[in-house]
Design a protein around this motif. Sequence first.
Motif, PDB file in Angstrom:
ATOM      1  N   MET A   1      -1.719  -6.278  -5.788  1.00 49.75           N
ATOM      2  CA  MET A   1      -1.452  -6.390  -4.358  1.00 49.75           C
ATOM      3  C   MET A   1      -2.062  -7.675  -3.798  1.00 49.75           C
ATOM      4  SD  MET A   1      -2.459  -3.640  -1.371  1.00 49.75           S
ATOM      5  CE  MET A   1      -2.478  -2.272  -2.468  1.00 49.75           C
ATOM      6  N   ILE A   2      -3.329  -7.912  -4.142  1.00 50.52           N
ATOM      7  CA  ILE A   2      -4.022  -9.097  -3.632  1.00 50.52           C
ATOM      8  C   ILE A   2      -3.286 -10.368  -4.073  1.00 50.52           C
ATOM      9  CG2 ILE A   2      -6.166 -10.440  -3.771  1.00 50.52           C
ATOM     10  CD1 ILE A   2      -7.666  -7.753  -3.958  1.00 50.52           C
TER      11      ILE A   2
ATOM     12  N   LEU B   1       3.860   1.548  -1.018  1.00 50.99           N
ATOM     13  CA  LEU B   1       4.616   1.691  -2.265  1.00 50.99           C
ATOM     14  C   LEU B   1       3.716   2.043  -3.446  1.00 50.99           C
ATOM     15  CD1 LEU B   1       7.127  -1.296  -2.017  1.00 50.99           C
ATOM     16  CD2 LEU B   1       7.662   1.128  -1.815  1.00 50.99           C
ATOM     17  N   GLY B   2       2.408   1.969  -3.229  1.00 55.05           N
ATOM     18  CA  GLY B   2       1.482   2.335  -4.297  1.00 55.05           C
ATOM     19  C   GLY B   2       1.261   1.247  -5.333  1.00 55.05           C
ATOM     20  N   VAL B   3       1.361  -0.025  -4.918  1.00 50.85           N
ATOM     21  CA  VAL B   3       1.110  -1.138  -5.841  1.00 50.85           C
ATOM     22  C   VAL B   3      -0.397  -1.219  -6.138  1.00 50.85           C
ATOM     23  CG1 VAL B   3       1.200  -3.661  -6.049  1.00 50.85           C
ATOM     24  CG2 VAL B   3       3.098  -2.422  -4.983  1.00 50.85           C
ATOM     25  N   PRO B   4      -0.793  -1.370  -7.411  1.00 49.76           N
ATOM     26  CA  PRO B   4      -2.224  -1.456  -7.744  1.00 49.76           C
ATOM     27  C   PRO B   4      -2.917  -2.598  -6.992  1.00 49.76           C
ATOM     28  CG  PRO B   4      -0.882  -1.288  -9.726  1.00 49.76           C
ATOM     29  CD  PRO B   4       0.070  -1.444  -8.594  1.00 49.76           C
ATOM     30  N   LYS B   5      -4.206  -2.388  -6.664  1.00 52.52           N
ATOM     31  CA  LYS B   5      -4.896  -3.286  -5.752  1.00 52.52           C
ATOM     32  C   LYS B   5      -4.922  -4.743  -6.208  1.00 52.52           C
ATOM     33  CE  LYS B   5      -9.437  -3.344  -4.640  1.00 52.52           C
ATOM     34  NZ  LYS B   5     -10.671  -3.095  -3.878  1.00 52.52           N
ATOM     35  N   ASP B   6      -5.264  -4.988  -7.459  1.00 47.05           N
ATOM     36  CA  ASP B   6      -5.381  -6.377  -7.906  1.00 47.05           C
ATOM     37  C   ASP B   6      -4.045  -7.101  -7.814  1.00 47.05           C
ATOM     38  OD1 ASP B   6      -8.022  -6.125  -8.265  1.00 47.05           O
ATOM     39  OD2 ASP B   6      -7.948  -5.807 -10.444  1.00 47.05           O
TER      40      ASP B   6
ATOM     41  N   GLU C   1       0.849  -1.202   0.000  1.00 47.08           N
ATOM     42  CA  GLU C   1       0.000   0.000   0.000  1.00 47.08           C
ATOM     43  C   GLU C   1       0.879   1.245   0.000  1.00 47.08           C
ATOM     44  OE1 GLU C   1      -4.214  -0.861   2.139  1.00 47.08           O
ATOM     45  OE2 GLU C   1      -2.569  -0.523   3.509  1.00 47.08           O
TER      46      GLU C   1
END
Lengths: 280, 269, 208
Positions: free
Chosen positions: A122-123, A115-120, A113
């Motif tokens: 990230m999951i 680092l700004g990794v996109p949500k999908d 979060e």
Amino acid sequence: MSFIELKDVSYKYPYTKDFALKDVNCSFEKGKFYGIIGENGGGKTTLCNLIRGLIPHFYLGKLTGECKIEGKDIRDWDTAELSSKIGYVFQNPFTQISGIKSTVFEEVAIGLENLGVPKDEMIERVMKVCEQLDIGHLIKNNPNNLSGGQRQRVAFASIIAMDTDTLVIDEPTSQLDPEGTENVFKIIESLKHSNKTIILVEHKIDLIAQFCDEILVMENGSVAFSGPTHEVLTKRELFEHKASIPEVSKFGLAMEDAGKPLSAIPITIEEAYELIKERG
Amino acid sequence: MDKEFAYSFKDYVKYGNGFKDLNPISKLTISLCLGIASCVIHRWQFGIFLFFLGIILALYTRVFDRFIRSLLVIAIPLLLLTSIMRQLQYGHVEGNTPIFKIFGWQWYKEPFIASMDIAWYIIGFSSVLLIYFLNTEMKDLMLALENRGVTHVASYIMLSSMQSIIDMRKSANTILESQKARGIETDGNVIVRMKAFFPTLGPILLSAMSGTEEKAIAMDARAFSHDGGHTYLRVLRPIPVWEYVIDALAVLVLIGSIVYAIMSSMHAL
Amino acid sequence: MSRKDSNRLTWFLIPIGVAVNFIGGTIILLLKLPIYLDSIGTIIVGALCGAWPGVIVGLISNILTAITSPNNLFYAPLNMAFGVLAAYLSKKGVFKKFIPTLISSLGFAFIGGAIGALITWALYGFDFGSGTTAIVVLPIWKALGSPEVPVTKFLIQLLGEFSCDLLDKSITIIVCYFILKAFPTRFLSKLPLGPIYISDEAKALDNE
């Protein structure tokens, strides 16, 4: 080229008398597994703090000499940027849980979060890491109610999920029970095959002997010995320095003293087994 | 691994209750506007209205038990003490209208109404805010604030405060237990109990405060101070238009109450 | 090293300050002592990190008590003011010696009394409140046979809250004094106002 390079580095914590690091010279190459051993107060953790950039950015004090990471001086690095390059796991499992997330799944995602990794993505990454570290069954639990061993695995997961090139691991098992220790060892073993640069501080010498490519022995703030694992751990001086070396190495050295040397000094049980077998 | 749980993060955060699912900031706007309106209007009628509104919402959101328990703790002493204080001070002022007697003590209407106005505006205020807090997870409020540009440091400070209280209570209980076991008296007269206070608080406090150093390092390793954009695992529902309408209505109530207050004070002059 | 980095520990100390405010109250409750001690955290953080962090600790503490008791929100300025006063006194070096520290509790009790009385005053329609203080101040007011001069009433209220607060704040401030003394140098060195509490011996080491 060396990834991390230290030249004549000395460091003194604020308001203290003695230097915690004295004229340290060493370098770390990409992709290798390093072990740091030595007595308590020998400067192991201070060295980790330096590599992580906590010295001089978080701990004040006097830093002299040259410490370069990827060719750039540590003083010029931004700590936030450095945290996306070098992961850090340390002793205390309790202070490594953020305390602001209510499930393990969210806890493991915290670095991503930030680092700004996109949500999908990230999951997916969190799921993969939880699987890899065998904490899949814990993802719904509240991280603040876990045992020390479980927390330490969650801490590893949070850091490994960030997928840094380098991992600094400072005595990860010193506050764990045998079962927790065993689980952390499994994680470290899996890291061995990950192509990352690993710097592991650990008292359990057998673990070091088993995994590390190279070893640094710290003593009174200086590097007393360094080199390939096998070379360092079989050094007679090291044994005489009362530094801990594997029991099988002591055995090998004792055999030499008794005039019945093995063809080499073993550092792991497997090696010892082979060497003794070959003698018949 | 519970994949269903992991993939549930792909959806918006939802609780399946119309009121609970309002955006935390719109909910706060509504509660604060009504609560402040209660202070401004300063009349028992509006306070009682908010109290009943609170009860209805508490029933709808299934928090009635906790709502009524917290509210009674505030309301009962407030109603009793305020009305008694007012009667004691102003009861016998000339021109007051007698209303009823309690065990031979004559009560008067004017100070009674004045005390009801005060007690009920505070109860009204408390009702709407209780409903808010009972139906809003702090992490959702902080997330909503972050979405509006508040720094994630604020979220950390708020949420970590709540967890630290829980953790520290646990260690306080453990230490008190072990002190009892070691024979340090925790019962007895005030001096004895006071003496037990210091050795309990001291270690908890020092270890918690020293732990902050490691916490800072751990959070730093989790890119806490990274400022190149932040993403979120939990995402709140986009705010629908009708929610803005409710918000606007609440603001109107507040404006109306201010107008009412100004008018009535001008009337009094 | 940038100032931003050196102040980072403050962020992590604020939640602990809030928890200490709560835990003081909890232990007091468990030990059934007749005081509150609910501002130790505010004062410590104010003294070590400065006015703003102290104010934030005070504010968050009141927001969190408001979760079960919303009317506590009205009293948030009190706890916040303690943070400001603590930072001011800390910078003046007051908390380094016991006697000045003890005397400073007068200041905290005065703030508690004055701001507390003002808030109660406003909250209850510019009149006596409904707390425990009211039970004490009403007989005094009656005994004085005071006429309808509001100032007299306010002063009685203020005096009442001040006296009720004095015992609480003296004990609070003594607790804070010993806690500030007990922090290790290593920890103090990382906080904005921490160096005030570092011993001269340790400071001498740094200049060697």
